[in-house]
Design a protein around this motif. Structure first.
Motif, PDB file in Angstrom:
ATOM      1  N   HIS A  64      34.428  91.029  60.567  1.00 18.37           N
ATOM      2  CA  HIS A  64      35.038  92.362  60.432  1.00 18.37           C
ATOM      3  C   HIS A  64      35.378  92.686  58.974  1.00 18.37           C
ATOM      4  CE1 HIS A  64      39.186  90.718  60.158  1.00 18.37           C
ATOM      5  NE2 HIS A  64      38.805  89.859  61.080  1.00 18.37           N
ATOM      6  N   SER A  99      33.270  92.276  56.661  1.00 18.87           N
ATOM      7  CA  SER A  99      32.037  92.850  56.114  1.00 18.87           C
ATOM      8  C   SER A  99      32.051  94.371  56.250  1.00 18.87           C
ATOM      9  CB  SER A  99      30.812  92.278  56.839  1.00 18.87           C
ATOM     10  OG  SER A  99      30.711  90.881  56.613  1.00 18.87           O
ATOM     11  N   ASP A 100      32.826  94.878  57.202  1.00 22.59           N
ATOM     12  CA  ASP A 100      32.992  96.329  57.335  1.00 22.59           C
ATOM     13  C   ASP A 100      34.002  96.872  56.338  1.00 22.59           C
ATOM     14  OD1 ASP A 100      31.208  96.468  59.496  1.00 22.59           O
ATOM     15  OD2 ASP A 100      32.790  95.956  60.926  1.00 22.59           O
ATOM     16  N   ASN A 101      34.961  96.017  55.961  1.00 23.66           N
ATOM     17  CA  ASN A 101      36.021  96.470  55.063  1.00 23.66           C
ATOM     18  C   ASN A 101      36.394  95.362  54.078  1.00 23.66           C
ATOM     19  OD1 ASN A 101      38.079  97.857  53.830  1.00 23.66           O
ATOM     20  ND2 ASN A 101      39.453  97.836  55.597  1.00 23.66           N
TER      21      ASN A 101
END
Length: 409
Positions: A158, A160-162
């Motif tokens: 997660h 990698s999204d933020n």
């Protein structure tokens, strides 16, 4: 230790004894992966982009996917760099080929961006032995493409999204230290010389930056036991595993092992030896030793009462049984033990010797003597040393060699 009335913390213990809130993040070294497109560019430097793409198409490569994945990685890499800059960090980028002792020692944190291969490469260079100092630089990895890469060594997917959220937490000290045991490899011999290593990550046999560790005399007991005079520690530590075996995979590897300095010499012919850490237990170690539901089913059917009601019920749960077994292969990243695995051990005639030699077990140390023709000792699948007939190595874990990583939930 006191100096001028002040407490001085040795550099090697700097991060181990201080809480995350005391960690000062000012300089970040971002280590970028080599994408497939960049790899092809290196292989064909004489071609223009259009020519290269046409060559790949002629080969049957999905060029659009190669370019897409390259763009995904580069876009994410820029986001990670920007996230560190936004919290006031000075950032330097380094590729696999440009990593050096100087640039590693400059950084407060090393940030591999890519997959586990990039993390392992960075970890190998973040070794106090490699840097020839007691400095321990922590590592935190970002998975640039979680849809196509498991990234077990990286931060949870997660982030990698933020990535900015992760960097903000690191900057504020809202994280935990994780210590990962590593394998120290010591070559034993008569003169303390070690062969030149090869960097396998460059996909060609390129000689690596030379890093010297001093040869030392073996003590009397070790010298007598292992028939050697000198020892020399390799400057690269293994985070996942050390593999020893013939370069040609179809050739049998002939090895002698002494476990935990015992008197017994174990002789084996096999497809190679893998000595794994807890971190590496999720990787090659599991691939070598895992079983499938088909294996469970075949084993249960081979029982004398294989068609009984109880066994039939167990066969229906073959997948769960295999999963539980495979989960039991894993052990903690900070476990001080090693687990050796003999790949495809020959178990006919006089092999192995003795017959009681286990093909997998936990140990503190492994001594290995080669009787191979064209073999290698490979550290984390990236750094290779020749390891032919008569070569000797001692594999062990030292607490001070542990890799310091930043963990976020």
């Amino acid at each position: 230790m006191l100096q001028n009335g002040r407490k001085i913390v040795p550099e090697g213990l700097k991060y181990a004894k201080y809480t995350p809130t005391n960690f000062k993040l000012k300089r970040a070294l971002v280590v970028t992966k080599l994408s497939r497109y960049e790899f092809e560019q290196l292989r064909h430097p004489e071609l223009s982009p259009d020519q290269l793409q046409q060559k790949l198409r002629d080969r049957g490569t999905d060029v659009e996917m190669v370019l897409h994945l390259h763009k995904v990685h580069k876009d994410f890499e820029r986001r990670v760099v920007q996230s560190f800059q936004d919290v006031g960090c000075e950032v330097k980028l380094s590729s696999r080929s440009s990593l050096s002792k100087d640039v590693m020692s400059w950084a407060d944190v090393i940030v591999p961006v890519g997959g586990d291969g990039t993390f392992l490469l960075s970890a190998g260079r973040a070794s106090p032995l490699f840097a020839l100092s007691q400095q321990k630089t922590p590592i935190v990895g970002f998975n640039s493409d979680p849809l196509h890469s498991e990234g077990r060594l990286m931060l949870p997917k997660h982030y990698s999204d933020n990535p900015a959220d992760a960097v903000s937490r690191i900057k504020s000290g809202d994280f935990k230290w994780m210590h990962r045991s590593r394998v120290r490899t010591t070559m034993l011999g008569s003169n303390g010389k070690i062969p030149e290593p090869t960097d396998l990550f460059r996909h060609t046999e390129v000689k690596m930056e030379q890093v010297s560790t001093a040869p030392e005399m073996l003590d009397q007991d070790m010298s007598y036991k292992y028939k050697a005079k000198m020892k020399r520690v390799l400057p690269y530590l293994a985070l996942n595993e050390v593999f020893i075996g013939e370069h040609l995979s179809a050739r049998v590897s002939h090895l002698q092992l002494v476990l935990d300095h015992q008197d017994m010499v174990n002789k084996t012919k096999c497809s190679g030896l893998c000595v794994s850490t807890g971190t590496g237990s999720t990787s090659w170690h599991t691939s070598i030793n895992r079983i499938t539901s088909r294996d469970v089913d075949d084993l249960l059917r081979s029982l004398p009462n294989g068609n009984s009601k109880n066994v039939m019920m167990m066969r229906q749960n073959a997948e769960e049984i295999a999963h539980r077994y495979n989960q039991g292969l894993l052990f903690a990243p900070d476990d001080p033990r090693l687990c050796y695995s003999i790949r495809e051990q020959i178990c006919v005639g006089v092999w192995p010797s003795p017959k009681t030699f286990k093909e997998r077990d936990f140990v503190q140390t492994v001594f290995v003597k080669s009787h191979c023709i064209d073999a290698n000792l490979v550290i984390d699948g990236s750094i290779s040393f020749p390891f032919n007939d008569g070569a000797k190595a001692l594999l062990e874990v030292h607490p001070e060699d542990a890799l310091l990583t930043i963990a976020l939930d």
